[in-house]
Design an enzyme around this catalytic site. Structure first.
Site, mmCIF file in Angstrom:
data_model
loop_
_atom_site.group_PDB
_atom_site.id
_atom_site.type_symbol
_atom_site.label_atom_id
_atom_site.label_comp_id
_atom_site.label_asym_id
_atom_site.label_seq_id
_atom_site.Cartn_x
_atom_site.Cartn_y
_atom_site.Cartn_z
ATOM 1 N N CYS A 202 -2.309 9.174 1.975
ATOM 2 C CA CYS A 202 -1.939 8.585 0.681
ATOM 3 C C CYS A 202 -2.993 8.936 -0.359
ATOM 4 O O CYS A 202 -2.675 9.149 -1.526
ATOM 5 C CB CYS A 202 -1.767 7.088 0.822
ATOM 6 S SG CYS A 202 -3.142 6.302 1.648
ATOM 7 N N GLU B 192 0.888 -1.168 0.000
ATOM 8 C CA GLU B 192 0.000 0.000 0.000
ATOM 9 C C GLU B 192 0.919 1.209 0.000
ATOM 10 O O GLU B 192 1.425 1.606 1.051
ATOM 11 C CB GLU B 192 -0.873 0.003 1.260
ATOM 12 C CG GLU B 192 -1.811 -1.167 1.390
ATOM 13 C CD GLU B 192 -3.065 -1.014 0.559
ATOM 14 O OE1 GLU B 192 -3.257 0.045 -0.082
ATOM 15 O OE2 GLU B 192 -3.856 -1.954 0.528
HETATM 16 P P1 NAP Z 1 8.109 5.391 4.762
HETATM 17 O O1 NAP Z 1 9.282 6.251 4.996
HETATM 18 O O2 NAP Z 1 8.168 4.414 3.656
HETATM 19 O O3 NAP Z 1 7.846 4.647 6.153
HETATM 20 C C1 NAP Z 1 6.821 3.685 6.275
HETATM 21 C C2 NAP Z 1 7.350 2.541 7.124
HETATM 22 O O4 NAP Z 1 8.372 1.873 6.387
HETATM 23 C C3 NAP Z 1 8.003 2.990 8.436
HETATM 24 O O5 NAP Z 1 7.753 2.024 9.413
HETATM 25 C C4 NAP Z 1 9.472 3.027 8.072
HETATM 26 O O6 NAP Z 1 10.307 2.916 9.178
HETATM 27 C C5 NAP Z 1 9.582 1.827 7.172
HETATM 28 N N1 NAP Z 1 10.680 1.841 6.216
HETATM 29 C C6 NAP Z 1 11.206 2.890 5.565
HETATM 30 N N2 NAP Z 1 12.178 2.462 4.724
HETATM 31 C C7 NAP Z 1 12.244 1.130 4.852
HETATM 32 C C8 NAP Z 1 13.069 0.120 4.269
HETATM 33 N N3 NAP Z 1 13.985 0.417 3.359
HETATM 34 N N4 NAP Z 1 12.876 -1.152 4.659
HETATM 35 C C9 NAP Z 1 11.945 -1.467 5.567
HETATM 36 N N5 NAP Z 1 11.153 -0.558 6.162
HETATM 37 C C10 NAP Z 1 11.291 0.722 5.814
HETATM 38 O O7 NAP Z 1 6.811 6.206 4.507
HETATM 39 P P2 NAP Z 1 6.263 7.433 5.356
HETATM 40 O O8 NAP Z 1 6.969 8.646 4.928
HETATM 41 O O9 NAP Z 1 6.276 7.104 6.795
HETATM 42 O O10 NAP Z 1 4.734 7.432 4.903
HETATM 43 C C11 NAP Z 1 4.304 8.151 3.843
HETATM 44 C C12 NAP Z 1 4.120 7.315 2.593
HETATM 45 O O11 NAP Z 1 3.214 6.241 2.839
HETATM 46 C C13 NAP Z 1 3.501 8.139 1.499
HETATM 47 O O12 NAP Z 1 4.080 7.851 0.267
HETATM 48 C C14 NAP Z 1 2.049 7.703 1.539
HETATM 49 O O13 NAP Z 1 1.350 7.973 0.351
HETATM 50 C C15 NAP Z 1 2.189 6.256 1.853
HETATM 51 N N6 NAP Z 1 0.950 5.699 2.414
HETATM 52 C C16 NAP Z 1 0.242 4.798 1.683
HETATM 53 C C17 NAP Z 1 -0.962 4.278 2.161
HETATM 54 C C18 NAP Z 1 -1.768 3.285 1.366
HETATM 55 O O14 NAP Z 1 -2.631 2.629 1.954
HETATM 56 N N7 NAP Z 1 -1.547 3.129 0.074
HETATM 57 C C19 NAP Z 1 -1.427 4.692 3.410
HETATM 58 C C20 NAP Z 1 -0.680 5.618 4.119
HETATM 59 C C21 NAP Z 1 0.518 6.100 3.618
HETATM 60 P P3 NAP Z 1 11.018 4.201 9.856
HETATM 61 O O15 NAP Z 1 9.937 5.043 10.406
HETATM 62 O O16 NAP Z 1 11.863 3.580 10.908
HETATM 63 O O17 NAP Z 1 11.789 4.871 8.783
#
Ligand code: NAP
Length: 456
Positions: free
Chosen positions: A263, A229
């Site tokens: 998102c 997602e």
């Molecule tokens: P993010 O940086 O990707 O973080 C999301 C989760 O992934 C966090 O727990 C983060 O941990 C972890 N993470 C980051 N890099 C990783 C890696 N290389 N390997 C494993 N885990 C990793 O995203 P965000 O900035 O928090 O959230 C915003 C994004 O999520 C936006 O793009 C938004 O559109 C998307 N989103 C999508 C949905 C959907 O249902 N489609 C819903 C909500 C949000 P850390 O915090 O420790 O870095």
């Protein structure tokens, strides 16, 4: 990243947490495995009771749960309360419906035998979750998997550790056995190692494209099913026959809900030329009335972003857009005040060669485009790497449905921005990921659809 609570309203550190060592993570997976062996044998009534209890605790302690969200990631307090309600509703929804969803499907093979498909649990599911809806993101994977007889280990985002702990405690208090839902404070770089554990049977990620690609790659290498997602850049299409009052009200909400950090936020406003000036004027007026301040204060309508880093990132992206020819008709920079704030901004004149054209603005910044007609609106909406949600505004519902059918996303809403409910399947296509959460589809992602055949 280290797990810390930093209040984005003033950027002050409140509390820090120690991450688990590799040995501690291994012990948690042992615990999850032991819990799975028992949990998978439980009946629906047992699982249902835990979900119902979790929902009732959430409702009873709504203020307490909501306050943590606002403290850790700056969501307006009323929106945080709304998230707690939605989380409770999702627990209830799966408590009430999982047994029906997972009932065996009877097949009628042509050879005269009888057969059915049953939906068995598969094991431990690893979930990697974002901060933007600190409980709602968790219940989407917890309620589905626990009702299906799986157990979950969850790596929540590093900026919402108190919410992560509160959710784990909630399930224990609701009667889930130790190990059925485990919060893991682990650095993202250790996620790959967890996926390698043979007892992990599936991986669910909600987050950015970058995190998704990294985790999906590892899951693929280990031949484990994953759901993704990921991000979005939803189009908000306004046709010339739209109800402009309604479109503006929803436009404001669609872009500004959760300070623009959804998102499925309305990120690209695509408006047919004949109503573009009027719509832009009204939307700008709506944005100008937002009142920046403390998200705990109910009078505030524009809170901080989730962190100083997030505020810097969106301010830099906005500056890049302007440097390459975009015009800020309102806002455009960070205000002169402490905290992770960004002005409510509308950018026009974004040409295709602007480096921000294909980017996701995760904050209170709207991209505004004018197009000659419906056909051009559809083309522009589809000119995106993402394919999550979107919306079409028109008083002619048949026309709006025809337009919706041509939008290349997982969800399209007519006359309101894309949103979520327990019984609506949620997910995207293209770089927005694959798989679905919520509704019946969500519970089917991590079950073994096992065929049982009986010779005649
Ligand atoms: P993010 O940086 O990707 O973080 C999301 C989760 O992934 C966090 O727990 C983060 O941990 C972890 N993470 C980051 N890099 C990783 C890696 N290389 N390997 C494993 N885990 C990793 O995203 P965000 O900035 O928090 O959230 C915003 C994004 O999520 C936006 O793009 C938004 O559109 C998307 N989103 C999508 C949905 C959907 O249902 N489609 C819903 C909500 C949000 P850390 O915090 O420790 O870095």
């Amino acid at each position: 990243m280290a797990y810390k609570t930093v209040n984005p309203f003033n950027n002050e550190e409140v509390k820090s947490f120690t991450s688990l060592t590799e040995q501690e993570v291994a012990a948690k997976i042992d615990q999850a495995d032991a819990a799975y062996k028992k949990w998978r044998q439980t009946d629906f009534a047992t699982r249902r009771a835990v979900m119902k209890k979790a929902a009732s605790i959430l409702r009873a302690k709504k203020a307490e749960f909501a306050r943590l969200v606002t403290l850790e990631m700056g969501k307006l307090i009323a929106e945080a309360e709304g998230e707690v309600d939605l989380t409770a509703d999702i627990f209830d929804y799966y408590a009430d419906n999982a047994e029906t969803f997972l009932a065996p499907e009877i097949l009628k093979p042509k050879d005269g035998g009888t057969a059915f498909v049953e939906h068995d649990s598969v094991g431990i599911i690893l979930c990697v979750e974002p901060w933007n809806f600190p409980y709602y993101q968790l219940v989407r994977v917890a309620a589905t998997n626990l009702m299906a007889g799986n157990v979950v280990v969850v790596k929540h985002a590093s900026i919402v550790p108190q919410c992560a702990e509160a959710f784990e405690k909630l399930l224990l208090e609701a009667g889930a056995p130790e190990g059925a839902y485990i919060n893991l404070f682990v650095d993202s770089k250790h996620v790959g190692k967890i996926i390698e554990d043979r007892r992990i049977r599936g991986v669910a990620v909600t987050g950015s494209e970058k995190a998704g690609a990294s985790v999906a790659g590892k899951a693929g290498e280990c031949l484990k099913k994953s759901t993704m997602e990921l991000g979005g850049s939803d189009a908000f299409i306004v046709l010339e026959d739209a109800d402009l009052d309604k479109a503006c009200q929803w436009g404001l909400w669609g872009r500004m809900n959760n300070t623009g950090q959804c998102c499925v936020a309305a990120k690209r406003f695509i408006v047919v030329e004949s109503v573009a000036d009027e719509f832009l004027k009204r939307l700008t007026a709506c944005f100008s009335k937002l009142s920046m301040g403390d998200p705990m204060d109910r009078a505030t309508t524009l809170g901080p972003l989730s962190s100083e880093a997030a505020a810097q990132e969106i301010a830099e992206l906005t500056a890049t857009a302007i440097k390459h020819g975009a015009k800020a008709v309102i806002g455009g920079k960070r205000p002169e005040r402490p905290g992770a704030f960004m002005e409510a901004t509308i950018l026009t004149n974004i040409t295709k060669d602007n480096p921000v054209f294909y980017r996701e603005f995760f904050g209170p910044v709207a991209m505004f485009f004018r197009v000659p007609d419906e056909k051009a609106a559809i083309e522009l909406a589809n000119d995106s790497e993402f394919g999550l949600g979107g919306s079409v505004f028109s008083k002619d519902i048949e026309r709006a449905k025809r337009v919706a059918s041509q939008i290349d996303t997982g969800m399209v809403f007519i006359n309101r921005p894309t949103w979520t409910a327990p019984d609506l399947p949620f997910g995207g296509v293209k770089h927005s990921g694959y798989g679905r959460e919520l509704a019946k589809e969500g519970i089917m992602e991590f079950v073994n659809r096992k065929l049982v055949y009986i010779e005649k």
